[in-house]
Design a protein around this motif. Structure first.
Motif, PDB file in Angstrom:
ATOM      1  N   SER A 160       0.825  -1.215   0.000  1.00 12.84           N
ATOM      2  CA  SER A 160       0.000   0.000   0.000  1.00 12.84           C
ATOM      3  C   SER A 160       0.858   1.263   0.000  1.00 12.84           C
ATOM      4  CB  SER A 160      -0.940   0.019   1.210  1.00 12.84           C
ATOM      5  OG  SER A 160      -0.230   0.290   2.411  1.00 12.84           O
ATOM      6  N   GLN A 161       2.111   1.117   0.451  1.00  8.29           N
ATOM      7  CA  GLN A 161       3.034   2.250   0.486  1.00  8.29           C
ATOM      8  C   GLN A 161       3.950   2.288  -0.737  1.00  8.29           C
ATOM      9  OE1 GLN A 161       2.947   4.687   3.199  1.00  8.29           O
ATOM     10  NE2 GLN A 161       1.022   3.560   3.076  1.00  8.29           N
ATOM     11  N   GLY A 162       3.662   1.412  -1.719  1.00  9.59           N
ATOM     12  CA  GLY A 162       4.479   1.389  -2.929  1.00  9.59           C
ATOM     13  C   GLY A 162       5.872   0.836  -2.699  1.00  9.59           C
ATOM     14  N   MET A 163       5.979  -0.163  -1.796  1.00  8.60           N
ATOM     15  CA  MET A 163       7.283  -0.759  -1.478  1.00  8.60           C
ATOM     16  C   MET A 163       7.265  -2.270  -1.765  1.00  8.60           C
ATOM     17  SD  MET A 163       8.079   1.084   2.172  1.00  8.60           S
ATOM     18  CE  MET A 163       8.175   2.870   2.328  1.00  8.60           C
ATOM     19  N   PRO A 164       7.137  -2.669  -3.043  1.00  6.38           N
ATOM     20  CA  PRO A 164       7.042  -4.102  -3.352  1.00  6.38           C
ATOM     21  C   PRO A 164       8.281  -4.912  -2.981  1.00  6.38           C
ATOM     22  CG  PRO A 164       7.319  -2.809  -5.358  1.00  6.38           C
ATOM     23  CD  PRO A 164       7.058  -1.830  -4.260  1.00  6.38           C
ATOM     24  N   LEU A 165       9.459  -4.269  -3.017  1.00  7.50           N
ATOM     25  CA  LEU A 165      10.676  -4.995  -2.650  1.00  7.50           C
ATOM     26  C   LEU A 165      10.662  -5.408  -1.181  1.00  7.50           C
ATOM     27  CD1 LEU A 165      13.450  -3.049  -4.589  1.00  7.50           C
ATOM     28  CD2 LEU A 165      12.862  -5.472  -4.867  1.00  7.50           C
ATOM     29  N   LYS A 166      10.093  -4.555  -0.331  1.00  8.83           N
ATOM     30  CA  LYS A 166       9.973  -4.900   1.090  1.00  8.83           C
ATOM     31  C   LYS A 166       8.813  -5.866   1.309  1.00  8.83           C
ATOM     32  CE  LYS A 166      12.124  -1.160   3.665  1.00  8.83           C
ATOM     33  NZ  LYS A 166      11.950  -0.235   4.812  1.00  8.83           N
ATOM     34  N   ALA A 167       7.765  -5.707   0.506  1.00  7.45           N
ATOM     35  CA  ALA A 167       6.572  -6.537   0.681  1.00  7.45           C
ATOM     36  C   ALA A 167       6.796  -7.983   0.250  1.00  7.45           C
ATOM     37  CB  ALA A 167       5.411  -5.950  -0.124  1.00  7.45           C
ATOM     38  N   ARG A 168       7.503  -8.167  -0.844  1.00  7.79           N
ATOM     39  CA  ARG A 168       7.566  -9.505  -1.461  1.00  7.79           C
ATOM     40  C   ARG A 168       8.093 -10.604  -0.538  1.00  7.79           C
ATOM     41  NH1 ARG A 168      10.211 -11.335  -7.311  1.00  7.79           N
ATOM     42  NH2 ARG A 168       9.901 -13.579  -6.967  1.00  7.79           N
ATOM     43  N   PRO A 169       9.210 -10.389   0.200  1.00 13.52           N
ATOM     44  CA  PRO A 169       9.692 -11.481   1.066  1.00 13.52           C
ATOM     45  C   PRO A 169       8.649 -11.931   2.080  1.00 13.52           C
ATOM     46  CG  PRO A 169      11.355  -9.770   0.865  1.00 13.52           C
ATOM     47  CD  PRO A 169      10.099  -9.218   0.266  1.00 13.52           C
ATOM     48  N   HIS A 170       7.899 -10.992   2.642  1.00  8.67           N
ATOM     49  CA  HIS A 170       6.882 -11.351   3.640  1.00  8.67           C
ATOM     50  C   HIS A 170       5.715 -12.097   2.989  1.00  8.67           C
ATOM     51  CE1 HIS A 170       8.917  -9.172   6.787  1.00  8.67           C
ATOM     52  NE2 HIS A 170       8.983  -8.098   6.020  1.00  8.67           N
TER      53      HIS A 170
END
Length: 231
Positions: A82-92
């Motif tokens: 939602s914050q436009g941070m797919p690199l941080k989101a993907r591992p989780h």
């Protein structure tokens, strides 16, 4: 006392008083209380207050304390997306999926994260494995929209066609399907879908333009001109 603060926070959250809830959860934490359930509720209070970064930090701390909670990983992945941070989101999201959390929300968010981080082929495989067994037109539509947004129009046709059969006449499904056919050069199929869309008494501008365009492609000049004049 710490447990009481946690429960007071939960009650305040249920009564839609997020600032009061946050205060109780903060006090419970300062007194040594920090359960997974409290982390979920506390993060919800922070989200309600618009403090997304704080919610992310809280969930990161929770996962550090207990890495086995797939639900917390999913929540954190969604927040990062939602914050436009797919690199941080993907591992989780990947970890949540591997950990057995495979409902539509996880799959759609993970597919989007894969697309946005260079994992296009993996994203397509994930969506294909989902819509092959999906029976919800809404989930099929969302899968189709993700593929459409990433310019995979012919691949988008598959879930959209399935959604169309489950929910014939739907304007949103029909327009996405018709557009996918049109951009892919399948003009007769596009025209057939457009004719099956349930319209308001006054058709929308986008519908008239698309219909006029496809009629022109099919060399039905008179009908095409009539539609485009209405637009």
């Amino acid at each position: 006392a710490a447990l009481a603060q946690e429960w007071l926070g939960r009650i305040a959250l249920q009564e839609k008083h997020p600032e009061e809830a946050r205060s109780h959860f903060q006090e419970a934490s300062e007194k040594g209380r920090f359960s997974l359930e409290m982390a979920k509720d506390w993060s919800n209070a922070l989200i309600d207050l618009g403090r997304i970064q704080k919610a992310c930090e809280l969930l990161e701390k929770s996962i550090t304390n207990d890495s086995t909670s797939m639900d917390l990983r999913y929540r954190l992945g969604v927040l990062y997306m939602s914050q436009g941070m797919p690199l941080k989101a993907r591992p989780h999201l990947e970890e949540a999926y591997r950990g057995g959390l495979k409902h539509a929300g996880v799959v759609l968010q993970l597919a989007q994260a894969r697309f946005l981080t260079g994992g296009d082929d993996q994203a397509v495989l994930l969506l294909e494995s989902t819509y092959e067994s999906a029976s919800s037109p809404d989930i099929l539509l969302q899968a189709g929209k993700i593929l459409f947004d990433h310019v995979l129009y012919l691949k988008a046709v598959v879930p959209l066609e399935k959604a169309w059969k489950l929910k014939p006449g739907s304007y949103e499904i029909g327009m996405y399907l018709a557009l996918s056919y049109y951009i892919s050069g399948h003009y007769p199929e596009c025209e057939a879908v457009l004719s099956g869309i349930k319209q308001d008494p006054i058709p929308s501008l986008e519908y008239l333009v698309l219909q006029g365009s496809v009629l022109a492609r099919l060399e039905k000049w008179g009908d095409a001109e009539q539609n485009l004049e209405k637009a």
